[in-house]
Motif scaffolding. Structure first.
Motif, PDB file in Angstrom:
ATOM      1  N   HIS A  15       0.810  -1.216   0.000  1.00 37.26           N
ATOM      2  CA  HIS A  15       0.000   0.000   0.000  1.00 37.26           C
ATOM      3  C   HIS A  15       0.844   1.268   0.000  1.00 37.26           C
ATOM      4  O   HIS A  15       0.606   2.192  -0.787  1.00 37.26           O
ATOM      5  N   ALA A  16       1.854   1.340   0.856  1.00 35.27           N
ATOM      6  CA  ALA A  16       2.652   2.563   0.974  1.00 35.27           C
ATOM      7  C   ALA A  16       3.345   2.889  -0.346  1.00 35.27           C
ATOM      8  O   ALA A  16       3.395   4.057  -0.766  1.00 35.27           O
ATOM      9  N   ASP A  17       3.872   1.859  -1.015  1.00 31.99           N
ATOM     10  CA  ASP A  17       4.562   2.088  -2.283  1.00 31.99           C
ATOM     11  C   ASP A  17       3.580   2.469  -3.393  1.00 31.99           C
ATOM     12  O   ASP A  17       3.857   3.373  -4.178  1.00 31.99           O
ATOM     13  N   VAL A  18       2.463   1.767  -3.465  1.00 28.88           N
ATOM     14  CA  VAL A  18       1.470   2.099  -4.495  1.00 28.88           C
ATOM     15  C   VAL A  18       0.994   3.533  -4.317  1.00 28.88           C
ATOM     16  O   VAL A  18       0.935   4.313  -5.274  1.00 28.88           O
ATOM     17  N   SER A  19       0.671   3.897  -3.088  1.00 25.31           N
ATOM     18  CA  SER A  19       0.187   5.253  -2.808  1.00 25.31           C
ATOM     19  C   SER A  19       1.229   6.307  -3.182  1.00 25.31           C
ATOM     20  O   SER A  19       0.914   7.335  -3.788  1.00 25.31           O
ATOM     21  N   ALA A  20       2.489   6.043  -2.859  1.00 23.25           N
ATOM     22  CA  ALA A  20       3.555   7.008  -3.162  1.00 23.25           C
ATOM     23  C   ALA A  20       3.821   7.098  -4.662  1.00 23.25           C
ATOM     24  O   ALA A  20       3.992   8.194  -5.214  1.00 23.25           O
ATOM     25  N   LEU A  21       3.855   5.954  -5.338  1.00 30.20           N
ATOM     26  CA  LEU A  21       4.190   5.945  -6.757  1.00 30.20           C
ATOM     27  C   LEU A  21       3.078   6.552  -7.616  1.00 30.20           C
ATOM     28  O   LEU A  21       3.347   7.105  -8.682  1.00 30.20           O
ATOM     29  N   LEU A  22       1.832   6.471  -7.158  1.00 28.44           N
ATOM     30  CA  LEU A  22       0.745   7.117  -7.885  1.00 28.44           C
ATOM     31  C   LEU A  22       0.930   8.636  -7.940  1.00 28.44           C
ATOM     32  O   LEU A  22       0.403   9.302  -8.839  1.00 28.44           O
ATOM     33  N   ARG A  23       1.685   9.160  -6.995  1.00 30.51           N
ATOM     34  CA  ARG A  23       1.920  10.608  -6.912  1.00 30.51           C
ATOM     35  C   ARG A  23       3.303  11.011  -7.437  1.00 30.51           C
ATOM     36  O   ARG A  23       3.634  12.192  -7.438  1.00 30.51           O
ATOM     37  N   ASP A  24       4.089  10.040  -7.881  1.00 29.05           N
ATOM     38  CA  ASP A  24       5.490  10.293  -8.269  1.00 29.05           C
ATOM     39  C   ASP A  24       5.539  10.738  -9.725  1.00 29.05           C
ATOM     40  O   ASP A  24       5.162   9.989 -10.626  1.00 29.05           O
ATOM     41  N   ARG A  25       6.029  11.949  -9.969  1.00 34.59           N
ATOM     42  CA  ARG A  25       6.038  12.507 -11.313  1.00 34.59           C
ATOM     43  C   ARG A  25       7.146  11.925 -12.179  1.00 34.59           C
ATOM     44  O   ARG A  25       7.271  12.256 -13.357  1.00 34.59           O
ATOM     45  N   PRO A  41      -7.230  -7.617   7.238  1.00 27.86           N
ATOM     46  CA  PRO A  41      -7.700  -7.169   5.923  1.00 27.86           C
ATOM     47  C   PRO A  41      -8.549  -8.179   5.170  1.00 27.86           C
ATOM     48  O   PRO A  41      -9.332  -7.798   4.297  1.00 27.86           O
ATOM     49  N   GLU A  42      -8.409  -9.472   5.494  1.00 26.18           N
ATOM     50  CA  GLU A  42      -9.198 -10.479   4.765  1.00 26.18           C
ATOM     51  C   GLU A  42     -10.621 -10.588   5.297  1.00 26.18           C
ATOM     52  O   GLU A  42     -11.426 -11.355   4.758  1.00 26.18           O
ATOM     53  N   ARG A  43     -10.934  -9.828   6.333  1.00 23.40           N
ATOM     54  CA  ARG A  43     -12.283  -9.867   6.899  1.00 23.40           C
ATOM     55  C   ARG A  43     -13.090  -8.683   6.379  1.00 23.40           C
ATOM     56  O   ARG A  43     -12.625  -7.547   6.382  1.00 23.40           O
ATOM     57  N   LEU A  44     -14.302  -8.949   5.889  1.00 21.11           N
ATOM     58  CA  LEU A  44     -15.222  -7.880   5.500  1.00 21.11           C
ATOM     59  C   LEU A  44     -15.805  -7.267   6.761  1.00 21.11           C
ATOM     60  O   LEU A  44     -16.418  -7.952   7.568  1.00 21.11           O
ATOM     61  N   ASP A  45     -15.583  -5.978   6.938  1.00 21.85           N
ATOM     62  CA  ASP A  45     -16.021  -5.276   8.151  1.00 21.85           C
ATOM     63  C   ASP A  45     -16.662  -3.951   7.741  1.00 21.85           C
ATOM     64  O   ASP A  45     -15.973  -2.967   7.492  1.00 21.85           O
ATOM     65  N   LEU A  46     -17.991  -3.939   7.665  1.00 21.69           N
ATOM     66  CA  LEU A  46     -18.702  -2.745   7.205  1.00 21.69           C
ATOM     67  C   LEU A  46     -18.622  -1.588   8.184  1.00 21.69           C
ATOM     68  O   LEU A  46     -18.968  -0.454   7.837  1.00 21.69           O
ATOM     69  N   THR A  47     -18.140  -1.856   9.391  1.00 15.55           N
ATOM     70  CA  THR A  47     -17.982  -0.779  10.378  1.00 15.55           C
ATOM     71  C   THR A  47     -16.530  -0.298  10.453  1.00 15.55           C
ATOM     72  O   THR A  47     -16.193   0.490  11.344  1.00 15.55           O
ATOM     73  N   ARG A  48     -15.687  -0.739   9.521  1.00 16.83           N
ATOM     74  CA  ARG A  48     -14.270  -0.355   9.524  1.00 16.83           C
ATOM     75  C   ARG A  48     -14.171   1.169   9.499  1.00 16.83           C
ATOM     76  O   ARG A  48     -14.681   1.828   8.586  1.00 16.83           O
ATOM     77  N   ALA A  49     -13.507   1.740  10.485  1.00 16.72           N
ATOM     78  CA  ALA A  49     -13.466   3.202  10.620  1.00 16.72           C
ATOM     79  C   ALA A  49     -12.371   3.829   9.771  1.00 16.72           C
ATOM     80  O   ALA A  49     -12.581   4.834   9.095  1.00 16.72           O
ATOM     81  N   ASP A  50     -11.197   3.237   9.801  1.00 20.04           N
ATOM     82  CA  ASP A  50     -10.056   3.802   9.079  1.00 20.04           C
ATOM     83  C   ASP A  50      -9.864   3.001   7.805  1.00 20.04           C
ATOM     84  O   ASP A  50      -9.410   1.860   7.850  1.00 20.04           O
ATOM     85  N   ASN A  51     -10.204   3.602   6.650  1.00 22.81           N
ATOM     86  CA  ASN A  51     -10.228   2.821   5.416  1.00 22.81           C
ATOM     87  C   ASN A  51      -9.639   3.614   4.244  1.00 22.81           C
ATOM     88  O   ASN A  51     -10.359   4.047   3.350  1.00 22.81           O
ATOM     89  N   PRO A  52      -8.311   3.805   4.223  1.00 26.19           N
ATOM     90  CA  PRO A  52      -7.683   4.579   3.142  1.00 26.19           C
ATOM     91  C   PRO A  52      -7.427   3.741   1.884  1.00 26.19           C
ATOM     92  O   PRO A  52      -6.311   3.673   1.372  1.00 26.19           O
ATOM     93  N   VAL A  90      -1.635  -1.643   6.781  1.00 23.37           N
ATOM     94  CA  VAL A  90      -2.557  -0.494   6.755  1.00 23.37           C
ATOM     95  C   VAL A  90      -3.942  -0.872   7.269  1.00 23.37           C
ATOM     96  O   VAL A  90      -4.590  -0.081   7.959  1.00 23.37           O
ATOM     97  N   PHE A  91      -4.386  -2.090   6.966  1.00 21.73           N
ATOM     98  CA  PHE A  91      -5.747  -2.519   7.315  1.00 21.73           C
ATOM     99  C   PHE A  91      -5.691  -3.674   8.306  1.00 21.73           C
ATOM    100  O   PHE A  91      -5.104  -4.719   8.016  1.00 21.73           O
TER     101      PHE A  91
END
Length: 401
Positions: free
Chosen positions: A42-52, A330-341, A326-327
């Motif tokens: 996640h951290a790398d994908v998020s950073a590289l999406l913003r890398d010019r 993560p393999e559990r479906l949790d509709l009340t998940r509060a922090d979901n970036p 990050v999650f």
């Protein structure tokens, strides 16, 4: 051990164990079958999406030869002309110019103003499904809702909307990994037919402007904002394709996940205030767009590995959305998940311009189904589409009795 193999039916049925294996093996790995560098965390994908230093295209800086790439076959030219002039595959300054014009149609006020229309249409579609006791949730609700909304925004007459979804499906086939010549031929044919249709529509709107996005793009061009006819056509196709593909697949993937997690479905039925968070969690849990590609415009380094200019990076959204760093669980479906970036709508300059509208459509169909089909149930196990990048189902048979 689970293996990353985007053509294996077992992998397509459930790619998430293979993603866990990729993440455990490191932050970047070369994948020879597609000649790509896979980025699973996640951290790398998020950073590289913003890398010019990365771009959706390289042609604003390099020729194919300069970049060490082979030009696409001449017979594929209609698809590439259409695709390469849309803002998703452009970089600044062209991307900035076109996105600025299109964003006028997606202001918060404009999108909010669509809510009553979207809710009414969703209600009508669900009522029809309930009246016949069930049907195919994909064909009866998930597809017609977002297609109608974006077609309405573009100003495409209702009588002309039949071919839109087939054209889109054929064009999007080219976004899969290593598409076959048969897939390419379908994409080329759809590109020609869709472009010809839009050329006629643009000519008609020049004569008789309306209160729609096509008329707005023409007016912007006439007022001095440079926008070629090809850019108009490519923009309309992109908005139609991107404006419904993810929403359609998020709807059916989401409901299939709910049927497989009855405790979460029961929680949602008991408390409809959970709908906004449920939409975010369902998009994270079974991500409609699994992979997003970028070209390396200047050498970059990831975890000590230099990825050279000319390489292609495959950012694995589905893996990033299941990253335990990050999650939690993560393999559990949790509709009340509060922090979901989650990054299902991408990030950076190519963040999905239609994300607010997609959320409204998903909320409208979910609300209508929970209200009007409170006992909705799965009628048959669905067949998953044999695609990896765009993850969806062939259909979703439901009973609404």
């Amino acid at each position: 051990m689970a293996a990353f193999d985007p053509w294996d039916p077992d992998f397509l049925a459930d790619p998430y164990p293979a993603y866990a294996d990729l993440r455990a093996r490191g932050r970047v790995q070369y994948y020879e079958p597609t000649n790509q560098w896979l980025v699973p965390q996640h951290a790398d994908v998020s950073a590289l999406l913003r890398d010019r230093r990365l771009g959706r295209t390289y042609q604003h800086r390099f020729s194919h030869e300069d970049f060490g790439r082979t030009a696409p076959p001449a017979e594929h030219e209609p698809f590439h002309t259409l695709n390469d002039h849309g803002m998703l595959d452009l970089e600044p300054p062209d991307h900035t110019r076109i996105r600025r014009l299109v964003s006028k149609a997606f202001t918060p006020r404009t999108v909010e103003g669509l809510k009553p229309y979207v809710a009414r249409l969703a209600g009508e579609l669900v009522d029809a499904l309930v009246e016949k006791g069930g049907g195919d949730l994909l064909a009866d609700v998930a597809e017609p809702l977002p297609v109608a909304v974006i077609a309405e925004m573009l100003g495409i007459p209702e009588a002309d909307r039949g071919p839109l979804r087939p054209w889109s499906a054929d064009i999007c086939g080219m976004y899969e990994l290593n598409p076959s010549e048969e897939v390419a031929a379908k994409a080329v044919r759809a590109s020609v037919e869709f472009s010809d249709y839009l050329r006629e529509l643009i000519a008609e709107r020049r004569k008789h402007p309306g209160d729609d996005l096509v008329s707005g793009l023409i007016a912007a061009h006439d007022e001095g904002d440079r926008l070629t006819e090809q850019e108009m056509i490519s923009t309309c196709v992109l908005l139609l394709n991107a404006g419904h593909e993810a929403t359609v697949n998020a709807t059916v993937n989401g409901w299939y996940a709910l049927f497989r997690n009855p405790d979460q479905l029961a929680t949602l039925r008991a408390d409809h205030s959970l709908i906004p968070g449920a939409i975010e969690e369902l998009m994270r849990y079974d991500t409609p767009l699994q992979l997003f590609e970028r070209w390396v415009l200047d050498d970059i380094e990831v975890d000590g590995t230099t990825i050279p200019r000319g390489a292609e990076i495959a950012m694995l959204f589905g893996s990033a959305n299941h990253d335990p760093a990050v999650f939690r669980d993560p393999e559990r479906l949790d509709l009340t998940r509060a922090d979901n970036p989650h990054i299902s709508f991408s990030a950076g300059i190519h963040y999905c311009i239609g994300a607010p509208l997609a959320r409204i459509e998903l909320a409208a169909s979910m609300t209508a189904l929970l209200d009007r089909a409170p006992n909705l149930s799965l009628a048959a196990e669905p067949v998953r589409k044999p695609n990896f990048v765009i993850r969806g189902l062939e259909g979703l048979a439901v009973e609404a009795g």
